[in-house]
Design an enzyme around this catalytic site. Sequence first.
Site, short mmCIF file in Angstrom:
data_model
loop_
_atom_site.label_atom_id
_atom_site.label_comp_id
_atom_site.label_asym_id
_atom_site.label_seq_id
_atom_site.Cartn_x
_atom_site.Cartn_y
_atom_site.Cartn_z
N HIS A 210 46.22 -18.86 1.10
CA HIS A 210 46.41 -17.45 0.97
C HIS A 210 45.80 -16.63 2.03
O HIS A 210 46.69 -15.51 2.58
CB HIS A 210 45.62 -17.07 -0.53
CG HIS A 210 46.06 -17.74 -1.69
ND1 HIS A 210 45.30 -18.18 -2.66
CD2 HIS A 210 47.29 -17.46 -2.26
CE1 HIS A 210 46.06 -18.51 -3.79
NE2 HIS A 210 47.31 -18.05 -3.45
N LYS B 109 48.16 -15.66 -19.38
CA LYS B 109 47.34 -16.93 -18.56
C LYS B 109 45.71 -17.01 -18.98
O LYS B 109 45.10 -15.85 -19.32
CB LYS B 109 47.47 -16.65 -16.97
CG LYS B 109 49.01 -17.51 -16.63
CD LYS B 109 48.76 -17.78 -15.12
CE LYS B 109 49.96 -17.96 -14.68
NZ LYS B 109 50.01 -17.99 -12.92
N ARG C 39 55.48 -22.74 0.48
CA ARG C 39 54.65 -24.05 0.81
C ARG C 39 55.91 -25.00 1.08
O ARG C 39 55.94 -25.92 2.16
CB ARG C 39 53.66 -24.46 0.06
CG ARG C 39 52.66 -23.77 -0.06
CD ARG C 39 51.65 -23.72 -1.23
NE ARG C 39 52.52 -23.60 -2.44
CZ ARG C 39 51.98 -23.54 -3.75
NH1 ARG C 39 50.57 -23.99 -3.93
NH2 ARG C 39 52.58 -23.35 -4.83
N SER D 206 45.89 -23.13 -5.85
CA SER D 206 44.60 -22.81 -6.62
C SER D 206 44.48 -23.86 -7.43
O SER D 206 43.41 -24.37 -7.90
CB SER D 206 44.65 -21.38 -7.26
OG SER D 206 44.97 -20.33 -6.27
#
Length: 169
Positions: A27, A51, A100, A138
């Site tokens: 990030h 979440k 990514r 993460s």
Amino acid sequence: MSYQQITHSAAKIAVYPGSFDPVTYGHLDIIHRAAKQFDRLIVAVLNNLNKNPLFSLNERMELLREVTADLPNVEVDGFRDLLINYMQQKQANVIVRGLRAVSDFEYELQMASMNHKLNPGVETFFMMTNPAYSYLSSSIVKEIAKFHAPVAELVPPQVEKALRTKFRS
Ligand code: PNS
């Protein structure tokens, strides 16, 4: 109109949205590079009530503030609205997202297309993640930290410390 007036009136505000639970070097690489391309970069942390994040919204924002303290045109904020509404509220017209791998593409295309449908005036800019961090997420960082394996190469020292505190046994 002078060059300065033109550049001033066309000030580009970009938003880099995400969960950042927690912020990683992947990030941070995007933040550094995006900050060079826009006048203002708002790192917007989603307060997603569905979440169950490891770090609270305030903790995630605080860590982001600490690791971006050296970047004068970067600010950190939280949001819980539709991203496209938040963009309007901030008068921002660029969404920044990191890509990514091919596996990111489908989800990102879906989001970018939906956001475009909701407001065609907002563009999504994709930046390729530095290959050094292409494997990084993460979730993987949390998994590793949970088992007390080293994460110093994956996250900034402040985040490493915060993870150690969370997973202290
Ligand atoms: O880091 P993440 O979890 O991949 O980020 C996803 C995020 C926050 C960019 C996305 O879930 C989002 O924008 N959420 C806000 C709600 C919203 O606008 N949803 C519709 C997207 S098309």
